[in-house]
Design a protein around this motif. Structure first.
Motif, PDB file in Angstrom:
ATOM      1  N   GLY A 114       0.749  -1.313   0.003  1.00  0.00           N
ATOM      2  CA  GLY A 114       0.050   0.156  -0.241  1.00  0.00           C
ATOM      3  C   GLY A 114       0.922   1.194   0.031  1.00  0.00           C
ATOM      4  N   ASP A 115       0.519   2.435   0.707  1.00  0.00           N
ATOM      5  CA  ASP A 115       0.953   3.637   0.636  1.00  0.00           C
ATOM      6  C   ASP A 115       1.708   4.090   1.526  1.00  0.00           C
ATOM      7  N   ASN A 158      -4.373   2.012   8.363  1.00  0.00           N
ATOM      8  CA  ASN A 158      -4.874   1.937   7.157  1.00  0.00           C
ATOM      9  C   ASN A 158      -4.195   1.746   5.879  1.00  0.00           C
ATOM     10  N   ARG A 160      -3.713   1.938   2.034  1.00  0.00           N
ATOM     11  CA  ARG A 160      -4.455   2.468   1.007  1.00  0.00           C
ATOM     12  C   ARG A 160      -3.915   2.345  -0.389  1.00  0.00           C
ATOM     13  N   PRO A 180     -10.144   4.230  -5.454  1.00  0.00           N
ATOM     14  CA  PRO A 180      -9.073   4.115  -4.732  1.00  0.00           C
ATOM     15  C   PRO A 180     -10.171   3.163  -3.347  1.00  0.00           C
ATOM     16  N   SER A 182      -9.365   1.181   0.982  1.00  0.00           N
ATOM     17  CA  SER A 182      -8.662   1.211   2.028  1.00  0.00           C
ATOM     18  C   SER A 182      -8.801  -0.013   3.019  1.00  0.00           C
ATOM     19  N   LEU A 211      -1.707   4.262  -4.859  1.00  0.00           N
ATOM     20  CA  LEU A 211      -2.746   5.247  -4.696  1.00  0.00           C
ATOM     21  C   LEU A 211      -2.851   6.572  -5.631  1.00  0.00           C
TER      22      LEU A 211
END
Length: 230
Positions: A114-115, A158, A160, A180, A182, A211
């Motif tokens: 993820g981010d 989270n 994302r 998008p 999460s 993202l």
């Protein structure tokens, strides 16, 4: 008309108590959902408050949920807590939305990052045909749970990224969608989207991307689902 609870005879109850489980993932729904199954989830609001909760709890513990759905229940006790053997007979009025026949390239599970803070996890892909909606696939993406490294993940648990899914079919030609999403640490979180594909042969490909990357550069090994949509 709902069925009634019937007591099991002693010999049948003893045979069921001694029988082994027919699947290896015993207790598997208590943590990360086991792979290789089509998971179906439905939520209904019953009400609010203590009396409503007490009625719902009693219905679950005394087989009223199954009986109200038209499933015959034969067990060694009239409640879950007193039962050591159980047999469910006949689905009655139960009619789940049909799973689509499908051939999967690679896997129905995909892993991704993820981010931030090397957050990562995996997702399960499910497809059904919604009742009364020709040419539509309901795509359900279910999280097996996400984790991360460092204090940043503790402050913001989270993960994302963008979920990309593409449709190739005679009705739509080629269609690409990027959304998008999460996901948190707890497994079972879902992303559900109804996708118009048209009837017939369909190729549905699902993957992930960073993202903030509008071009959709791949961030996971995508999975392709070939299916026949009614």
């Amino acid at each position: 008309m709902g069925r009634r609870w019937r007591p099991l005879d002693g010999d049948t109850a003893a045979r069921l108590r001694a029988a082994p489980f027919t699947y290896p993932e015993v207790g598997g729904t208590g943590g990360e959902l086991p792979p290789g199954y089509h998971q179906l989830s439905q939520t209904v609001r019953l009400g609010a408050g203590g009396p409503c909760f007490d009625r719902a709890r009693e219905s679950v513990l005394t087989w009223r949920v199954q009986l109200g759905a038209g499933v015959g229940v034969s067990s060694s006790g009239p409640s879950v807590m007193a039962t050591a053997g159980l047999s469910l007979l006949g689905a009655g009025r139960v009619a789940a939305e049909p799973q689509l026949p499908r051939v999967i390239q690679y896997s129905e599970n995909i892993g991704t990052v993820g981010d931030h803070d090397f957050c990562r996890g995996s997702l399960n892909l499910g497809t059904v045909a919604p009742k009364g909606k020709r040419g539509v696939v309901r795509l359900t993406v279910t999280s097996f749970g996400f984790t991360g490294n460092g204090p940043g993940w503790k402050r913001d648990p989270n993960c994302r990224f963008r979920l990309n899914y593409a449709v190739i079919s005679a009705a739509v030609g080629y269609r690409w969608i990027s959304v998008p999403v999460s996901f948190r640490a707890r497994p079972g979180q879902k992303f559900v989207r109804e996708v118009y594909t048209g009837s017939g042969l369909v190729d549905l490909t699902v993957g992930t991307a960073p993202l903030h990357d509008g071009k959709g550069a791949p961030q996971s090994f995508a999975s392709s689902i070939y299916t026949i949509v009614p």
